[in-house]
Design a protein around this motif. Sequence first.
Motif, PDB file in Angstrom:
ATOM      1  N   PRO A 102       0.859  -1.204   0.118  1.00 23.70           N
ATOM      2  CA  PRO A 102       0.038  -0.006  -0.098  1.00 23.70           C
ATOM      3  C   PRO A 102       0.763   1.167   0.056  1.00 23.70           C
ATOM      4  N   GLY A 103       0.339   2.115  -0.629  1.00 24.94           N
ATOM      5  CA  GLY A 103       1.091   3.450  -0.779  1.00 24.94           C
ATOM      6  C   GLY A 103       2.102   3.670  -1.725  1.00 24.94           C
ATOM      7  N   VAL A 104       2.284   2.474  -2.391  1.00 25.05           N
ATOM      8  CA  VAL A 104       3.671   2.700  -3.461  1.00 25.05           C
ATOM      9  C   VAL A 104       2.843   3.304  -4.793  1.00 25.05           C
ATOM     10  N   PRO A 105       3.364   4.490  -5.147  1.00 25.98           N
ATOM     11  CA  PRO A 105       2.891   5.066  -6.400  1.00 25.98           C
ATOM     12  C   PRO A 105       2.978   4.178  -7.775  1.00 25.98           C
ATOM     13  N   VAL A 106       2.086   4.496  -8.613  1.00 28.66           N
ATOM     14  CA  VAL A 106       2.171   3.298  -9.893  1.00 28.66           C
ATOM     15  C   VAL A 106       1.950   4.300 -11.061  1.00 28.66           C
ATOM     16  N   ALA A 107       2.633   4.056 -12.068  1.00 26.24           N
ATOM     17  CA  ALA A 107       2.459   4.528 -13.388  1.00 26.24           C
ATOM     18  C   ALA A 107       2.202   3.468 -14.201  1.00 26.24           C
ATOM     19  N   ARG A 108       1.707   3.661 -15.324  1.00 28.83           N
ATOM     20  CA  ARG A 108       1.542   2.587 -16.565  1.00 28.83           C
ATOM     21  C   ARG A 108       1.919   3.123 -17.912  1.00 28.83           C
ATOM     22  N   ILE A 109       2.266   2.176 -18.575  1.00 31.68           N
ATOM     23  CA  ILE A 109       2.742   2.330 -20.132  1.00 31.68           C
ATOM     24  C   ILE A 109       1.914   1.667 -20.766  1.00 31.68           C
ATOM     25  N   ALA A 110       1.241   2.076 -21.764  1.00 30.41           N
ATOM     26  CA  ALA A 110       0.178   1.213 -22.731  1.00 30.41           C
ATOM     27  C   ALA A 110       0.938   0.321 -23.517  1.00 30.41           C
ATOM     28  N   ALA A 111       0.696  -0.977 -23.676  1.00 32.02           N
ATOM     29  CA  ALA A 111       1.258  -1.723 -24.530  1.00 32.02           C
ATOM     30  C   ALA A 111       1.341  -1.301 -26.045  1.00 32.02           C
ATOM     31  N   GLN A 112       2.288  -1.563 -26.594  1.00 32.85           N
ATOM     32  CA  GLN A 112       2.683  -0.845 -27.918  1.00 32.85           C
ATOM     33  C   GLN A 112       2.338  -2.117 -29.169  1.00 32.85           C
ATOM     34  N   PRO A 113       1.568  -1.893 -29.948  1.00 32.77           N
ATOM     35  CA  PRO A 113       1.613  -2.920 -30.997  1.00 32.77           C
ATOM     36  C   PRO A 113       2.602  -3.396 -31.610  1.00 32.77           C
ATOM     37  N   THR A 114       3.810  -2.900 -31.709  1.00 29.87           N
ATOM     38  CA  THR A 114       5.129  -3.242 -32.344  1.00 29.87           C
ATOM     39  C   THR A 114       6.127  -3.193 -31.554  1.00 29.87           C
ATOM     40  N   ASP A 115       7.119  -3.842 -31.356  1.00 33.98           N
ATOM     41  CA  ASP A 115       8.281  -4.118 -30.733  1.00 33.98           C
ATOM     42  C   ASP A 115       9.065  -2.353 -30.754  1.00 33.98           C
ATOM     43  N   ILE A 116       9.634  -2.008 -29.818  1.00 36.80           N
ATOM     44  CA  ILE A 116      10.614  -0.694 -29.783  1.00 36.80           C
ATOM     45  C   ILE A 116      11.942  -0.866 -30.519  1.00 36.80           C
ATOM     46  N   HIS A 117      12.240  -0.288 -31.535  1.00 39.76           N
ATOM     47  CA  HIS A 117      13.543  -0.175 -31.757  1.00 39.76           C
ATOM     48  C   HIS A 117      14.348   1.132 -32.458  1.00 39.76           C
ATOM     49  N   ASP A 118      13.534   2.285 -32.269  1.00 34.38           N
ATOM     50  CA  ASP A 118      14.176   3.464 -32.569  1.00 34.38           C
ATOM     51  C   ASP A 118      13.850   4.592 -31.619  1.00 34.38           C
ATOM     52  N   LEU A 119      14.601   5.710 -31.703  1.00 34.95           N
ATOM     53  CA  LEU A 119      14.277   6.775 -30.617  1.00 34.95           C
ATOM     54  C   LEU A 119      12.942   7.205 -30.837  1.00 34.95           C
ATOM     55  N   GLU A 120      12.327   7.110 -31.826  1.00 36.66           N
ATOM     56  CA  GLU A 120      10.795   7.622 -31.954  1.00 36.66           C
ATOM     57  C   GLU A 120       9.872   6.593 -31.082  1.00 36.66           C
ATOM     58  N   GLY A 121       9.987   5.438 -31.156  1.00 34.61           N
ATOM     59  CA  GLY A 121       9.561   4.430 -30.252  1.00 34.61           C
ATOM     60  C   GLY A 121       9.771   4.743 -28.770  1.00 34.61           C
ATOM     61  N   LEU A 122      11.011   5.020 -28.530  1.00 34.29           N
ATOM     62  CA  LEU A 122      11.458   5.222 -27.124  1.00 34.29           C
ATOM     63  C   LEU A 122      10.716   6.667 -26.831  1.00 34.29           C
ATOM     64  N   ARG A 123      10.721   7.550 -27.455  1.00 30.99           N
ATOM     65  CA  ARG A 123       9.839   8.803 -27.155  1.00 30.99           C
ATOM     66  C   ARG A 123       8.252   8.542 -27.038  1.00 30.99           C
TER      67      ARG A 123
END
Lengths: 397, 337
Positions: free
Chosen positions: A363-384
């Motif tokens: 309890p009390g641990v802050p949470v953030a989430r990242i939406a699932a990306q439809p494709t894998d990430i392999h460039d700076l645009e994806g990281l952004r």
Amino acid sequence: MSADHSASRPPLRLETDAILGDPQTKIIVCCGSGGVGKTTTAAALALRAAELHGRRTVVLTIDPARRLAQSLGLTELDNTPRQVKEIEPAPGTDRAALPPGELHAMMLDMKRTFDEVVLAHTDPRKAAEIFANPFYQAMSATFSGTQEYMAMEKLGQLRSADEWDLIVVDTPPSRSALDFLDAPVRLARFLDGKMLRLLLAPTRAGGHRVFSLVSASFGIFSKAVTRVLGAQLLTDLSGFVGALDSLFGGFRERAERTYRVLQARETVFLVVAAPEPDAIREAVYFAGRLAQDDMPLGGLLLNRVATVTADEISAVDARKAAESLTALDDFTLTGELLGLHASLVEQRDRQLAMTERFLAACPGVPVARIAAQPTDIHDLEGLRAIGAALVPHTGSR
Amino acid sequence: MARRNHPQAPAGQCGPALADPATRLHVVTGKGGTGKSTVSAALALALAADGRRTLLVEVEGRQSIAQLFELEPLPYQELPIARLDCGGTVLALAIDAEAALLEYLDLFYRLGVAGRALRKVGAIDFATTIAPGVRDVLLTGKVKEAVTRAVDGRWVYDAVVLDAPPTGRIGRFLNVTAETARLAKIGPIKSQSEGVAALLRSPRTAVHLVTRLEEMPVQEGTDAMAELKRLGLPAGAIIVNNAWPPVLTEARISNAEIRRGLAAAGLPSDRKTVTGLAREGREHQTRLAVESRLRAELRTADRPVVELPSLPHSGTRTGLEVLATCLRAALHRPEAS
């Protein structure tokens, strides 16, 4: 079925931008079980710190996917930070108020890091002797804890160079997520143990190995070691330990210093997890362990969160309609879409239940989430995109 | 024709069987997060069908068997964890390297009390965590002992399933001889690791790869398969976990069409809902495209491929049973004609 999330107290929101932009934050450690997207998350956070918050950032990756490494300009494992060229300030940034940051990236080469430690603590002749020892070769390249020791060592080096605003560390895909925390302690325990002194004690007399110390436990010990490991191995081992002796003190001291840095206010741990039973279980365990070790836990980053964009339709309604539309034979597209939608909503609800499970345990641990990306990430645009997709978790959708 | 496939089981009902019936040791690896522990457990259940007896082994100290079967943490002891309706039994063993070492020393050197003395001076710590390879020799040695254990001329276990370390470490883990033989040129550790290596390289063993149809797990998985091949270790099947349902593959997603369908079903057909559904459909198509590319990549490994569906009840006992049914079908499936 989804639990009634509105009834529970909303979780604290993990504001990653506040952490990334805080000049007091010097080190961010991303930890969690394997396969949850730790490396990608670490790279995305580092990029955001540089571009959005103008910080001079270095990201230490352990074992990045080939294409992700390439996107960061890392074509080989060379153990030195390389500047990532294509970074650009976020649109709308006031460049006068916030000078552009920098992003540097490096991949850990554990063997080379180990070699450097040896070289730094001993003379070249002795170093050569150590490098030639089969024990050293095995330990520096393959020993299951070496990666953890060396990640800590490298972090210590980067921190003491004091040339970075922010160091983002990815942790090794350990047997257990805690190995890198335990590594220095284990090393210290090993060094403080009698074992080493015993191994250093043997001297050669008349071509035979004799142990100078005479005690009951030692007699058994030496006999056991010789019988189990064989005399040849013992010679190599004792040579290895003898040669490393001069180096161990310094090594341990550095590991302990890094351990203390991890407990300091300048460090933030982010536990990365996917909303799945195994990963959540590890995350709970990790959060507890960090608390026990007085390590500052920033919060939980949930990766690969399912997104539902047609919120209006419930899973039950969608499933029912999908069945009746499929029976009608003229509405295949909508029928299939509704079937898919039902699965997505169910998946999201399961994931929310997972998050609740984490929050119930921590309890009390802050949470953030990242939406699932439809494709894998392999460039700076994806990281952004990952950095931008990071939203504080509010409990609802 | 076997007709045991679960209704949710996707393509892959035909083709080479998951493993040769003579296989007695199934080693399961995969990148972290691909569900290798779940698949290992399901495989142990599948192999226990028809009154057989299987042992499910974990070596990473994570207590994942206990979690999957909703049990208290397992001691270092072989315990029954599931009895099947058809009379089969699954036993489980969580191997602890330290306990395995003490057991080993006791067995071969009668070091009961002295073992504790060894711990006192840090030797156990050294052997199980610091000394290269020793830990893995002990873990695989214990697995070998279980595989080859016989009573009255009969194997104690019909099959052993090892939930092994992930792809990044699997080659090193299974290739214990090279390292230890180099360090220990003679002595019991050497003969022990040679015995293990012989079993691991025999037709009685198969190393299965669990993957998801995502880039990283597939890349690391195919790398690991190549490494196993180089090391002379017998590659088994590729088990694809969590594949998305193959719907909407060719569909052209049209808003007008969606609106018409929603209206026919009596559901809200406002603009937000229509575009929302369309977007979910397109993202799904993007994923399917990635999946089919990766599926083709996996096929080049020339191993039997088994696909397991993504389940609404993953991580539960029911989910395990469904996966076990799929794997059982794959163990007995007919060759494609």
